[in-house]
Write a protein that holds these residues in place. Sequence first.
Motif, PDB file in Angstrom:
ATOM      1  N   ASN A  77     -41.143 -65.783 -47.957  1.00 37.92           N
ATOM      2  CA  ASN A  77     -40.515 -64.485 -47.741  1.00 37.92           C
ATOM      3  C   ASN A  77     -41.488 -63.439 -48.269  1.00 37.92           C
ATOM      4  OD1 ASN A  77     -38.820 -62.326 -47.307  1.00 37.92           O
ATOM      5  ND2 ASN A  77     -37.769 -62.590 -49.245  1.00 37.92           N
ATOM      6  N   GLU A  79     -41.448 -60.211 -47.987  1.00 40.53           N
ATOM      7  CA  GLU A  79     -40.892 -58.873 -48.229  1.00 40.53           C
ATOM      8  C   GLU A  79     -41.238 -58.298 -49.605  1.00 40.53           C
ATOM      9  OE1 GLU A  79     -36.502 -57.209 -47.919  1.00 40.53           O
ATOM     10  OE2 GLU A  79     -37.105 -58.389 -46.162  1.00 40.53           O
ATOM     11  N   GLU A  82     -44.600 -56.712 -49.709  1.00 38.20           N
ATOM     12  CA  GLU A  82     -44.721 -55.410 -49.056  1.00 38.20           C
ATOM     13  C   GLU A  82     -44.504 -54.289 -50.062  1.00 38.20           C
ATOM     14  OE1 GLU A  82     -42.669 -54.872 -45.288  1.00 38.20           O
ATOM     15  OE2 GLU A  82     -42.658 -57.054 -45.051  1.00 38.20           O
TER      16      GLU A  82
END
Length: 114
Positions: A77, A79, A82
């Motif tokens: 993952n 995310e 980011e």
Amino acid sequence: MVKFQAAQLDRTFSALADPTRRALLARLEREDGLSVSELAKPFPVSLPAIMKHLEVLSDAGLVTRTKTGRTVSCRLNAEPMEEAMGWLAHYQRFWTQRLDALEALLEARRKGEG
């Protein structure tokens, strides 16, 4: 400056600080959905050690684990990375401006010498 969730950033950077954990993430990027035992095979550490690394990655939100029967599969993952990249980008702009100013100063000095 953009406000970032400090606790999440701390967990992300802490998880990424370890080379074994980074290698686990790189492997999941190439082969997503591996079982814990498949993921652990190429590493010269014990399965319990890999499971501890996966726990840190999971706590940081970088890995999700799914149990099917007795098999636990892991998925990347990205995310949380980011958000970390956004935080780093702020400082990249800062250093880019500073380095551009230094380059202009050096160029002006070179022209003054010639």
